[in-house]
Write a protein that holds these residues in place. Structure first.
Motif, PDB file in Angstrom:
ATOM      1  N   ARG A 627      16.438 -27.338  30.703  1.00  0.00           N
ATOM      2  CA  ARG A 627      16.014 -27.281  32.065  1.00  0.00           C
ATOM      3  C   ARG A 627      17.231 -27.818  33.112  1.00  0.00           C
ATOM      4  O   ARG A 627      17.528 -27.585  34.149  1.00  0.00           O
ATOM      5  CB  ARG A 627      14.599 -27.714  32.406  1.00  0.00           C
ATOM      6  CG  ARG A 627      14.242 -27.253  33.779  1.00  0.00           C
ATOM      7  CD  ARG A 627      12.669 -27.683  33.823  1.00  0.00           C
ATOM      8  NE  ARG A 627      11.833 -27.078  32.872  1.00  0.00           N
ATOM      9  CZ  ARG A 627      10.289 -27.190  33.120  1.00  0.00           C
ATOM     10  NH1 ARG A 627       9.929 -27.743  33.954  1.00  0.00           N
ATOM     11  NH2 ARG A 627       9.810 -26.680  32.197  1.00  0.00           N
ATOM     12  N   GLN A 628      17.263 -29.226  32.775  1.00  0.00           N
ATOM     13  CA  GLN A 628      18.178 -30.140  33.588  1.00  0.00           C
ATOM     14  C   GLN A 628      19.662 -29.440  33.641  1.00  0.00           C
ATOM     15  O   GLN A 628      20.339 -29.486  34.619  1.00  0.00           O
ATOM     16  CB  GLN A 628      18.215 -31.447  33.120  1.00  0.00           C
ATOM     17  CG  GLN A 628      16.691 -32.127  33.227  1.00  0.00           C
ATOM     18  CD  GLN A 628      16.378 -32.147  34.795  1.00  0.00           C
ATOM     19  OE1 GLN A 628      17.197 -32.165  35.664  1.00  0.00           O
ATOM     20  NE2 GLN A 628      15.032 -32.481  35.013  1.00  0.00           N
ATOM     21  N   LEU A 629      20.105 -29.161  32.505  1.00  0.00           N
ATOM     22  CA  LEU A 629      21.479 -28.707  32.233  1.00  0.00           C
ATOM     23  C   LEU A 629      21.479 -27.167  33.093  1.00  0.00           C
ATOM     24  O   LEU A 629      22.641 -26.989  33.943  1.00  0.00           O
ATOM     25  CB  LEU A 629      21.837 -28.299  31.049  1.00  0.00           C
ATOM     26  CG  LEU A 629      22.116 -29.402  30.055  1.00  0.00           C
ATOM     27  CD1 LEU A 629      22.461 -29.024  28.639  1.00  0.00           C
ATOM     28  CD2 LEU A 629      23.234 -30.377  30.799  1.00  0.00           C
ATOM     29  N   LEU A 630      20.594 -26.362  33.028  1.00  0.00           N
ATOM     30  CA  LEU A 630      20.442 -25.115  33.768  1.00  0.00           C
ATOM     31  C   LEU A 630      20.590 -25.461  35.110  1.00  0.00           C
ATOM     32  O   LEU A 630      21.111 -24.646  36.030  1.00  0.00           O
ATOM     33  CB  LEU A 630      19.351 -24.275  33.419  1.00  0.00           C
ATOM     34  CG  LEU A 630      19.248 -23.698  32.033  1.00  0.00           C
ATOM     35  CD1 LEU A 630      18.149 -22.987  31.533  1.00  0.00           C
ATOM     36  CD2 LEU A 630      20.661 -22.736  32.097  1.00  0.00           C
ATOM     37  N   ALA A 631      20.103 -26.391  35.534  1.00  0.00           N
ATOM     38  CA  ALA A 631      19.891 -26.708  37.243  1.00  0.00           C
ATOM     39  C   ALA A 631      21.173 -27.368  37.585  1.00  0.00           C
ATOM     40  O   ALA A 631      21.227 -27.327  38.930  1.00  0.00           O
ATOM     41  CB  ALA A 631      18.770 -27.782  37.472  1.00  0.00           C
ATOM     42  N   CYS A 632      22.148 -27.911  36.838  1.00  0.00           N
ATOM     43  CA  CYS A 632      23.313 -28.403  37.532  1.00  0.00           C
ATOM     44  C   CYS A 632      24.174 -27.226  38.023  1.00  0.00           C
ATOM     45  O   CYS A 632      24.202 -26.330  37.285  1.00  0.00           O
ATOM     46  CB  CYS A 632      24.139 -29.172  36.285  1.00  0.00           C
ATOM     47  SG  CYS A 632      23.215 -30.378  35.419  1.00  0.00           S
ATOM     48  N   LYS A 904      23.085 -42.651  42.094  1.00  0.00           N
ATOM     49  CA  LYS A 904      21.872 -42.444  41.218  1.00  0.00           C
ATOM     50  C   LYS A 904      21.579 -40.851  41.105  1.00  0.00           C
ATOM     51  O   LYS A 904      21.657 -40.265  41.679  1.00  0.00           O
ATOM     52  CB  LYS A 904      20.568 -43.017  41.702  1.00  0.00           C
ATOM     53  CG  LYS A 904      20.786 -44.677  41.999  1.00  0.00           C
ATOM     54  CD  LYS A 904      20.635 -45.190  40.809  1.00  0.00           C
ATOM     55  CE  LYS A 904      20.921 -46.923  41.193  1.00  0.00           C
ATOM     56  NZ  LYS A 904      20.682 -47.680  39.806  1.00  0.00           N
ATOM     57  N   VAL A 905      21.463 -40.667  39.531  1.00  0.00           N
ATOM     58  CA  VAL A 905      21.043 -39.431  39.132  1.00  0.00           C
ATOM     59  C   VAL A 905      19.703 -39.003  39.689  1.00  0.00           C
ATOM     60  O   VAL A 905      18.807 -39.721  39.596  1.00  0.00           O
ATOM     61  CB  VAL A 905      21.020 -39.324  37.393  1.00  0.00           C
ATOM     62  CG1 VAL A 905      20.572 -37.757  37.068  1.00  0.00           C
ATOM     63  CG2 VAL A 905      22.638 -39.608  36.981  1.00  0.00           C
ATOM     64  N   ARG A 906      19.718 -37.888  40.448  1.00  0.00           N
ATOM     65  CA  ARG A 906      18.359 -37.311  40.838  1.00  0.00           C
ATOM     66  C   ARG A 906      18.074 -36.184  40.010  1.00  0.00           C
ATOM     67  O   ARG A 906      18.524 -35.074  39.932  1.00  0.00           O
ATOM     68  CB  ARG A 906      18.263 -36.944  42.170  1.00  0.00           C
ATOM     69  CG  ARG A 906      18.516 -38.045  43.154  1.00  0.00           C
ATOM     70  CD  ARG A 906      17.362 -39.160  43.204  1.00  0.00           C
ATOM     71  NE  ARG A 906      17.663 -40.007  44.251  1.00  0.00           N
ATOM     72  CZ  ARG A 906      17.668 -41.308  44.183  1.00  0.00           C
ATOM     73  NH1 ARG A 906      18.005 -41.812  42.931  1.00  0.00           N
ATOM     74  NH2 ARG A 906      18.030 -42.081  44.906  1.00  0.00           N
ATOM     75  N   TRP A 907      16.802 -36.395  39.159  1.00  0.00           N
ATOM     76  CA  TRP A 907      16.543 -35.212  38.206  1.00  0.00           C
ATOM     77  C   TRP A 907      15.831 -34.309  38.739  1.00  0.00           C
ATOM     78  O   TRP A 907      14.910 -34.540  39.574  1.00  0.00           O
ATOM     79  CB  TRP A 907      15.956 -35.905  37.122  1.00  0.00           C
ATOM     80  CG  TRP A 907      16.455 -36.771  36.296  1.00  0.00           C
ATOM     81  CD1 TRP A 907      16.581 -37.978  36.430  1.00  0.00           C
ATOM     82  CD2 TRP A 907      17.645 -36.591  35.287  1.00  0.00           C
ATOM     83  NE1 TRP A 907      17.646 -38.757  35.670  1.00  0.00           N
ATOM     84  CE2 TRP A 907      18.047 -37.985  34.958  1.00  0.00           C
ATOM     85  CE3 TRP A 907      18.281 -35.421  34.907  1.00  0.00           C
ATOM     86  CZ2 TRP A 907      19.190 -37.939  33.853  1.00  0.00           C
ATOM     87  CZ3 TRP A 907      19.256 -35.546  33.751  1.00  0.00           C
ATOM     88  CH2 TRP A 907      19.764 -36.799  33.649  1.00  0.00           C
ATOM     89  N   GLN A 908      15.919 -32.803  38.222  1.00  0.00           N
ATOM     90  CA  GLN A 908      15.326 -31.692  39.020  1.00  0.00           C
ATOM     91  C   GLN A 908      13.855 -31.936  38.522  1.00  0.00           C
ATOM     92  O   GLN A 908      13.419 -32.254  37.312  1.00  0.00           O
ATOM     93  CB  GLN A 908      15.910 -30.380  38.637  1.00  0.00           C
ATOM     94  CG  GLN A 908      17.413 -30.296  38.846  1.00  0.00           C
ATOM     95  CD  GLN A 908      17.373 -30.306  40.407  1.00  0.00           C
ATOM     96  OE1 GLN A 908      16.699 -29.561  41.141  1.00  0.00           O
ATOM     97  NE2 GLN A 908      18.321 -31.196  41.134  1.00  0.00           N
ATOM     98  N   GLY A 909      12.927 -31.716  39.335  1.00  0.00           N
ATOM     99  CA  GLY A 909      11.497 -31.811  38.971  1.00  0.00           C
ATOM    100  C   GLY A 909      10.415 -31.678  40.090  1.00  0.00           C
ATOM    101  O   GLY A 909       9.210 -31.742  39.628  1.00  0.00           O
TER     102      GLY A 909
END
Length: 909
Positions: A627-632, A904-909
């Motif tokens: 999910r995170q890779l697809l959101a990149c 800072k990394v902001r994760w999709q969620g």
């Protein structure tokens, strides 16, 4: 601040200028190159073709990057050809091909440098969130963080966790009983008696020291360490982080801040949060949890950082002195009593005096690595951060930073371990203790728990009762109350959101919160020690205790009693206990201990007493990673997500290789990473690996095919994307050769690591050999003792039995200490061997400067990780570019890449 916007605009202008220069130079070079090739084509004589190529290489400053070839030599050989027909046409034809390759190599450098620039531009223009580099921090809205991006519709777990957080933090009924706590504290600390040489008890000395707090005033150095501390944690919005980073070296601005902050200190009794509520926002962590962060105004944050760190350092110093006061008692399970000590001195003489023992090592390690580890010892050290967020940092460039063994280091340059290292060392310590204890006593009990929602649920009544008991003055209690009862407003709810005052808990990522929370948990540490004469190993609110079953029962009863009386709840999902007997988990655990599995990261203790990876957890994170890779939205974002999620977060949660974990653990982690790539890419993306997937993405978006692997894995400083491979650190320690098999190395024979249990068995054999030596010395009448308290053996009394000799190994055996240390060491690294062409190419790279990170001319100081990467991918890179650098550093936007990595990394969620 306007300066931050100017900084980002300047960086973008510089990057754009580099891109323009690169494009112009590339275009001009291709024209010159084509003209050269046309001239060669028009010339029929091979010698003249070579001369044209040589002249072009010199004129256009194209290096001859072909082994065993130089322009000077070819020129002389051409002169020889004019009078010597033995210089064959085949030789000339070979030189022509090589010289034309040199022209192509420079073209390739321009092409890949251009691609690198396009990827950086994509990263900047299509961020996963709106980065600070693209925000205008001068607007009022951005000052309270309201312009930070967020997903309009979050996941259900986000709403669930926020709802639970609000129920705790705004609960006006959540209180503990101060009188119950006072009685508990008085009973616990009142049991500590003063030494005959002291006029005050340990508690009285502690109170005097706590009261003797001196805040001091700001100077420029103080502001610098406050800024440094705030940048180490994920408290402020990206806009404010860039602003702080921008001003940290501006002495004019720093001096103005010093003046303003000191004015605020003079009137600290009147301090309050301000006219507006403090903005708070939910942020998803890499481990899937959501945390609520306050985003106060910059000067406010600096003031609170200063006060918080000063108090944290002060309390740490007071509690450490209490630790050494004699009140803290520690002994082995089978302690060497006075009678046993006397007998050993009588039979062994001075050889009985062993100071380097497992018992003493435990005490030293506990104080250094685990006792109040969340609190700093100096102001410059700052606070430790919240390690539960996955133990990762977006710009941590040290995957591969340590030579030994597996290059999973951190940026902490002090001797104190970073949070990630402490968490890892806890796994290694409990594993080692399990091996030692089962060998000595036949069984070993491990107890694990943590407090549920500790930060949000810690009652203010508990905090203030504890602080009052320790002697904190009323002036500071009033300030702490105002700090804790902050008016809060969620940015995600928009400008009309309701403002509510916190009534419970401590805010995350504040130094003052750490000081207050650790003061409460220090009571638990001491309570467990007094009940067991052993230590509670605590990391934040994660609780670990181990030893024999009866002692573990006392520890658990103490933990439960503390939780009830101090208004806290233990987390049933993270609570469990196991008893290991002869290498397997004993089915009959005491009814007084909690039920549940024991977990560390993604590891679970199985029925054999071995750590195994929890496949269910891995499966969940495979889906989340997908999910995170697809959101990149950019290639660089994909690289960053992979590096942080896989090479750091997952790798850390599988446990770093350690001697006590053995070869089996390394193989297990390697197999799991293989499974992750197969499941993730073949099932979700139709690719075979991360390498394959990234090449496909670049081909689709930029129409560039046949990308070299080295472009993906080489560091940015030489034109690569710096994609990290989590398997390399494992392969570096998977098989290690000993010197006696050196001659067999070339045919592939390797000696695997020693089984962990062999270290202890060897220690026991050394003890037995030492026993025979001591027995012989005794039988020969050569025992010398200088102690007046030593036992006097009777005439013809036989030497003590081997069983008695070995009865107190934890306090007497130096051989067991050697095994104890060896089991907690990192496996030896076997570096790759550089081939001659790669070594020559490395020497041609620029000097590394102040860092050992990356691939550079200082190849001896390169990390083991990058040595492997350099040798693995050098072949194709050398053929295509003639060297290891894939572009001129002055034309690559390295500065912008460094800044973007620093966010800072902001994760999709």
């Amino acid at each position: 601040m306007a300066s931050s916007a100017a900084l980002s605009e300047s960086m973008q202008r510089i990057t754009s200028s580099k891109s323009t220069v690169l494009k112009d130079q590339h275009t001009a070079y291709e024209k010159k190159k084509q003209a050269t090739l046309d001239a060669v084509q028009a010339e029929s004589e091979l010698s003249n073709q070579l001369q044209i190529l040589l002249d072009a290489l010199i004129l256009h400053d194209v290096p001859v990057a072909v082994t065993d070839l130089s322009t000077g030599n070819v020129t002389r050989f051409l002169n020889q050809r004019r009078n010597d027909p033995s210089v064959s046409t085949a030789l000339l034809q070979g030189w022509k091909i090589d010289l034309e390759r040199c022209l192509d190599m420079k073209s390739h450098k321009y092409e890949y440098a251009s691609l690198f620039g396009q990827l950086v531009t994509e990263w900047l223009e299509k961020p996963n969130h709106v980065p600070a580099l693209q925000r205008r921090s001068s607007s009022d809205s951005s000052d309270d963080g309201s312009q930070d991006s967020f997903e309009p519709v979050g996941r259900q777990e986000m709403y669930d966790q926020r709802r639970q957080w609000e129920l705790l933090v705004f609960d006006t009924k959540k209180k503990s009983n101060p009188e119950t706590i006072k009685t508990y504290l008085s009973t616990l600390f009142g049991s500590t008696t003063k030494s005959k040489k002291l006029t005050k008890s340990p508690l009285e000395n502690l109170r005097v020291r706590v009261q003797d707090f001196d805040l001091g005033v700001f100077d420029m150095q103080d502001v610098r360490w406050c800024i440094k501390g705030l940048l180490q944690v994920d408290l402020l919005s990206p806009t404010k982080r860039v602003a702080l980073s921008d001003i940290k070296d501006n002495e004019l601005v720093l001096q103005e801040m010093v003046d303003v902050l000191n004015i605020q200190l003079e009137d600290l009794d009147s301090w309050r949060w301000g006219d507006k509520p403090v903005a708070v926002e939910l942020r998803r962590q890499v481990n899937g949890k959501y945390r609520v962060y306050m985003d106060e105004e910059i000067l406010q944050a600096l003031l609170l950082q200063f006060i918080g760190v000063k108090w944290a350092v002060h309390l740490k110093d007071c509690f450490v002195k209490f630790y050494h006061s004699g009140a803290w008692t520690q002994s082995s399970y089978r302690a060497l009593d006075r009678k046993a000590r006397s007998r050993r001195e009588g039979f062994l003489g001075n050889a009985a005096r062993a100071t380097s023992t497992v018992r003493n090592e435990r005490r030293t390690d506990y104080e250094r690595d685990y006792f109040l580890t969340q609190l700093p010892s100096t102001c410059d050290e700052g606070i430790r951060g919240y390690a539960d967020n996955g133990w990762v940092c977006a710009n941590d460039d040290n995957v591969g930073a340590r030579k030994v063994p597996a290059d999973w280091g951190n940026n902490d340059v002090s001797n104190k371990k970073a949070p990630a290292e402490i968490k890892q060392s806890l796994l290694h310590l409990v594993t080692t203790e399990s091996l030692i204890n089962t060998s000595l006593y036949g069984s070993f009990t491990i107890l694990q728990s943590d407090f549920e929602w500790f930060g949000p649920s810690l009652p203010h009544s508990t905090i203030f009762t504890v602080l009052e008991f320790f002697g904190v003055r009323d002036q500071w209690l009033k300030f702490f109350r105002k700090f804790l009862e902050a008016p809060l407003k969620f940015t995600q709810d928009g400008p009309d959101a309701a403002t509510m005052n916190r009534t419970c808990g401590i805010p995350i990522e504040h130094a003052l919160s750490d000081a207050l929370g650790e003061a409460v948990l220090f009571v638990l540490d001491f309570a467990v020690n007094q009940a067991t004469q052993a230590n509670l190993y605590r990391f934040h609110d994660d609780l670990w205790f181990w030893g024999q079953e009866d002692v573990s029962v006392k520890a658990w009863e103490t933990i439960e009693d503390f939780s009830t009386k101090f208004g806290l709840s233990l987390n049933p999902q993270k609570t469990g206990a196991v008893q290991i007997t002869e290498g397997s988990i004993h089915p009959k655990l005491s009814k007084s201990l909690p039920r549940g599995e024991v977990h560390w990261g993604f590891l679970t203790l199985d029925s054999s007493g071995q750590w195994v990876i929890n496949d269910q957890e891995v499966d969940k994170h495979i889906e989340e990673l997908r999910r995170q890779l697809l959101a990149c939205k950019s290639v660089f974002a994909i690289v960053q997500a992979w590096n942080v999620y896989v090479s750091r977060f997952l790798a850390n949660n599988f446990g770093r290789p350690q001697t006590c974990l053995g070869q089996r653990h390394i193989d297990m982690v390697i197999n799991t990473f293989d499974k992750i790539q197969q499941r993730l890419f073949s099932e979700s993306f139709g690719a075979s690996s991360m390498t394959d997937y990234l090449k496909r993405v670049i081909a689709e978006r930029f129409n560039v095919k046949d990308i070299m692997d080295g472009f993906l894995y080489f560091p940015s400083e030489i034109g690569g994307l710096d994609l990290r491979n989590p398997l390399i650190p494992l392969l570096l320690v998977r098989e290690v050769e000993d010197t006696w098999v050196e001659k067999e190395r070339r045919v592939g024979y390797h000696k695997k690591q020693k089984d962990p249990k062999e270290w202890i068995q060897e220690a026991f054999e050394m003890d037995e050999a030492f026993y025979e030596t001591c027995k012989k010395r005794y039988d020969e009448g050569n025992v010398v003792s200088t102690s007046d308290k030593a036992y006097r053996p009777k005439e013809d009394e036989p030497f003590m039995s081997l069983e008695e000799f070995n009865l107190y190994r934890e306090e007497t055996s130096t051989a067991l200490l050697d095994a104890y240390r060896s089991l907690r060491e990192e496996p030896r690294v076997k570096d790759v061997e550089f081939t001659s062409d790669v070594l020559a190419a490395l020497k041609r790279l620029p000097d590394p400067g102040q860092t050992d990170s990356g691939i550079h001319s200082g190849y001896r100081s390169m990390t083991s990780y990058y040595k492997w990467v350099a040798q693995l991918y050098a072949g194709d890179v050398l053929k295509k570019f003639g060297g290891l650098s894939m572009g001129e550093k002055k034309l690559l936007p390295i500065g912008l890449v460094t800044m973007l990595k620093g966010e800072k990394v902001r994760w999709q969620g």
